[in-house]
Design a protein around this motif. Structure first.
Motif, PDB file in Angstrom:
ATOM      1  N   LYS A 174      -2.705  17.829   0.723  1.00 22.88           N
ATOM      2  CA  LYS A 174      -4.034  17.228   1.247  1.00 22.88           C
ATOM      3  C   LYS A 174      -4.045  15.902   1.368  1.00 22.88           C
ATOM      4  O   LYS A 174      -3.738  15.040   0.400  1.00 22.88           O
ATOM      5  N   ILE A 175      -4.775  15.637   2.415  1.00 23.12           N
ATOM      6  CA  ILE A 175      -4.758  13.809   2.706  1.00 23.12           C
ATOM      7  C   ILE A 175      -5.620  13.193   1.692  1.00 23.12           C
ATOM      8  O   ILE A 175      -6.872  13.749   1.534  1.00 23.12           O
ATOM      9  N   PHE A 176      -5.308  12.249   1.378  1.00 25.31           N
ATOM     10  CA  PHE A 176      -6.076  11.227   0.429  1.00 25.31           C
ATOM     11  C   PHE A 176      -6.254   9.896   0.911  1.00 25.31           C
ATOM     12  O   PHE A 176      -7.258   9.067   0.820  1.00 25.31           O
ATOM     13  N   ALA A 177      -5.371   9.874   2.019  1.00 30.44           N
ATOM     14  CA  ALA A 177      -5.415   8.190   2.642  1.00 30.44           C
ATOM     15  C   ALA A 177      -4.656   8.388   3.864  1.00 30.44           C
ATOM     16  O   ALA A 177      -3.812   8.860   4.239  1.00 30.44           O
ATOM     17  N   ILE A 178      -5.260   7.597   4.783  1.00 33.33           N
ATOM     18  CA  ILE A 178      -4.904   7.631   6.318  1.00 33.33           C
ATOM     19  C   ILE A 178      -5.077   6.046   6.812  1.00 33.33           C
ATOM     20  O   ILE A 178      -6.084   5.518   6.538  1.00 33.33           O
ATOM     21  N   THR A 179      -3.959   5.783   7.759  1.00 30.99           N
ATOM     22  CA  THR A 179      -3.919   4.387   8.024  1.00 30.99           C
ATOM     23  C   THR A 179      -3.110   4.224   9.216  1.00 30.99           C
ATOM     24  O   THR A 179      -2.262   5.066   9.666  1.00 30.99           O
TER      25      THR A 179
ATOM     26  N   PHE B 288       0.712  -1.183   0.082  1.00 26.54           N
ATOM     27  CA  PHE B 288      -0.017  -0.073   0.072  1.00 26.54           C
ATOM     28  C   PHE B 288       0.745   1.432  -0.077  1.00 26.54           C
ATOM     29  O   PHE B 288       0.674   2.276  -0.729  1.00 26.54           O
ATOM     30  N   ARG B 289       1.670   1.352   0.750  1.00 26.44           N
ATOM     31  CA  ARG B 289       2.678   2.553   0.969  1.00 26.44           C
ATOM     32  C   ARG B 289       3.331   2.638  -0.293  1.00 26.44           C
ATOM     33  O   ARG B 289       3.463   3.974  -1.016  1.00 26.44           O
ATOM     34  N   ASP B 290       4.049   1.605  -1.060  1.00 28.59           N
ATOM     35  CA  ASP B 290       5.015   1.699  -2.214  1.00 28.59           C
ATOM     36  C   ASP B 290       4.036   2.192  -3.420  1.00 28.59           C
ATOM     37  O   ASP B 290       4.175   3.086  -4.066  1.00 28.59           O
ATOM     38  N   TYR B 291       2.658   1.631  -3.408  1.00 33.34           N
ATOM     39  CA  TYR B 291       1.548   1.963  -4.455  1.00 33.34           C
ATOM     40  C   TYR B 291       1.365   3.596  -4.223  1.00 33.34           C
ATOM     41  O   TYR B 291       1.651   4.394  -5.202  1.00 33.34           O
ATOM     42  N   CYS B 292       1.074   3.977  -2.888  1.00 33.41           N
ATOM     43  CA  CYS B 292       0.892   5.480  -2.946  1.00 33.41           C
ATOM     44  C   CYS B 292       1.778   6.353  -3.227  1.00 33.41           C
ATOM     45  O   CYS B 292       1.631   7.386  -3.935  1.00 33.41           O
ATOM     46  N   LEU B 293       2.979   6.081  -2.746  1.00 37.33           N
ATOM     47  CA  LEU B 293       4.164   6.783  -3.214  1.00 37.33           C
ATOM     48  C   LEU B 293       4.606   6.706  -4.731  1.00 37.33           C
ATOM     49  O   LEU B 293       5.242   7.796  -5.198  1.00 37.33           O
TER      50      LEU B 293
ATOM     51  N   ASP C 260       2.056   6.554  14.852  1.00 38.58           N
ATOM     52  CA  ASP C 260       1.261   5.501  14.382  1.00 38.58           C
ATOM     53  C   ASP C 260       0.354   5.795  13.143  1.00 38.58           C
ATOM     54  O   ASP C 260      -0.159   4.922  12.315  1.00 38.58           O
ATOM     55  N   THR C 261      -0.099   6.993  13.191  1.00 40.36           N
ATOM     56  CA  THR C 261      -1.112   7.463  12.134  1.00 40.36           C
ATOM     57  C   THR C 261      -0.536   8.000  10.788  1.00 40.36           C
ATOM     58  O   THR C 261       0.136   8.938  10.822  1.00 40.36           O
ATOM     59  N   LEU C 262      -0.369   7.214   9.700  1.00 38.34           N
ATOM     60  CA  LEU C 262       0.227   7.546   8.440  1.00 38.34           C
ATOM     61  C   LEU C 262      -0.594   8.001   7.643  1.00 38.34           C
ATOM     62  O   LEU C 262      -1.578   7.543   7.251  1.00 38.34           O
ATOM     63  N   CYS C 263      -0.215   9.435   7.077  1.00 37.18           N
ATOM     64  CA  CYS C 263      -1.041   9.980   6.108  1.00 37.18           C
ATOM     65  C   CYS C 263      -0.300  10.181   4.755  1.00 37.18           C
ATOM     66  O   CYS C 263       0.614  10.455   4.706  1.00 37.18           O
TER      67      CYS C 263
ATOM     68  N   GLY D 278       3.521  13.443  -7.055  1.00 30.78           N
ATOM     69  CA  GLY D 278       3.268  14.248  -6.182  1.00 30.78           C
ATOM     70  C   GLY D 278       2.932  13.784  -4.595  1.00 30.78           C
ATOM     71  O   GLY D 278       2.552  14.718  -4.037  1.00 30.78           O
ATOM     72  N   VAL D 279       3.123  12.680  -4.470  1.00 33.07           N
ATOM     73  CA  VAL D 279       2.446  12.115  -3.175  1.00 33.07           C
ATOM     74  C   VAL D 279       3.505  12.046  -2.311  1.00 33.07           C
ATOM     75  O   VAL D 279       4.862  11.790  -2.363  1.00 33.07           O
ATOM     76  N   THR D 280       3.246  12.624  -0.974  1.00 36.85           N
ATOM     77  CA  THR D 280       4.274  12.661   0.233  1.00 36.85           C
ATOM     78  C   THR D 280       3.633  11.841   1.327  1.00 36.85           C
ATOM     79  O   THR D 280       2.213  11.603   1.381  1.00 36.85           O
ATOM     80  N   GLU D 281       4.188  11.582   2.372  1.00 41.24           N
ATOM     81  CA  GLU D 281       3.947  10.784   3.517  1.00 41.24           C
ATOM     82  C   GLU D 281       4.332  11.577   4.785  1.00 41.24           C
ATOM     83  O   GLU D 281       5.284  12.106   4.711  1.00 41.24           O
ATOM     84  N   ASP D 282       3.570  11.515   5.702  1.00 38.13           N
ATOM     85  CA  ASP D 282       3.848  11.999   7.172  1.00 38.13           C
ATOM     86  C   ASP D 282       2.935  11.421   8.218  1.00 38.13           C
ATOM     87  O   ASP D 282       1.995  10.694   8.025  1.00 38.13           O
ATOM     88  N   THR D 283       3.299  11.909   9.460  1.00 42.76           N
ATOM     89  CA  THR D 283       2.465  11.447  10.593  1.00 42.76           C
ATOM     90  C   THR D 283       2.183  12.615  11.369  1.00 42.76           C
ATOM     91  O   THR D 283       2.870  12.641  12.552  1.00 42.76           O
ATOM     92  N   PRO D 284       1.399  13.374  11.105  1.00 43.12           N
ATOM     93  CA  PRO D 284       1.042  14.602  11.864  1.00 43.12           C
ATOM     94  C   PRO D 284       0.338  14.256  13.209  1.00 43.12           C
ATOM     95  O   PRO D 284       0.459  15.170  13.896  1.00 43.12           O
ATOM     96  N   PHE D 285      -0.305  13.214  13.317  1.00 40.33           N
ATOM     97  CA  PHE D 285      -1.255  13.197  14.584  1.00 40.33           C
ATOM     98  C   PHE D 285      -0.631  12.535  15.474  1.00 40.33           C
ATOM     99  O   PHE D 285      -0.532  12.689  16.693  1.00 40.33           O
ATOM    100  N   ASP D 286       0.175  11.399  15.223  1.00 40.77           N
ATOM    101  CA  ASP D 286       0.988  10.586  16.265  1.00 40.77           C
ATOM    102  C   ASP D 286       1.686   9.818  15.434  1.00 40.77           C
ATOM    103  O   ASP D 286       1.855   9.775  14.014  1.00 40.77           O
TER     104      ASP D 286
END
Length: 116
Positions: free
Chosen positions: A34-39, A6-11, A25-28, A15-23
């Motif tokens: 703008k967020i399009f997926a959260i896990t 899933f991570r490899d596909y999203c990236l 464990d929560t990957l956005c 233009g996709v970036t990833e981060d953990t802005p909430f804690d």
């Protein structure tokens, strides 16, 4: 579905970036900021995807593994189970749908820069 796939596909999407802005464990996954997926990184039990409101309801009726978005606007977000109850092909289609919904909401200039 595994988090690595899933991570490899999203990236792999433009233009996709990833981060953990909430804690930690929560990957956005974001496009244009703008967020399009959260896990959840630790459990990877489900993914929240943005979805067209009419299709969101239809999907929920057809698949027990798709429910209104957990901690999200339930009109515009679905939580999609990663336990195999949602076929991988549909899971990827929902990821693409979410990505393109968010991409289309961005200013035209930003869209053009991402689509280069």
């Amino acid at each position: 579905m595994h988090i690595e796939f899933f991570r490899d596909y999203c990236l792999s999407l433009p233009g996709v970036t990833e981060d953990t802005p909430f804690d930690e464990d929560t990957l956005c996954f974001r496009v244009g900021g703008k967020i399009f997926a959260i896990t959840d990184i630790s459990s990877f039990e489900s993914v929240n995807h943005k979805c067209d409101p009419e299709w969101a309801v239809e999907l929920r009726e057809m698949h027990s593994g798709i429910v209104p978005g957990y901690h999200m606007n339930k009109k515009h977000w679905n939580t999609v189970s990663c336990d195999g109850s949602v076929p991988q092909k549909l899971f990827v289609e929902l990821t693409d749908h979410s990505y393109f919904l968010v991409l289309k909401s961005l200013p035209k200039k930003t869209q053009a820069e991402i689509s280069k």
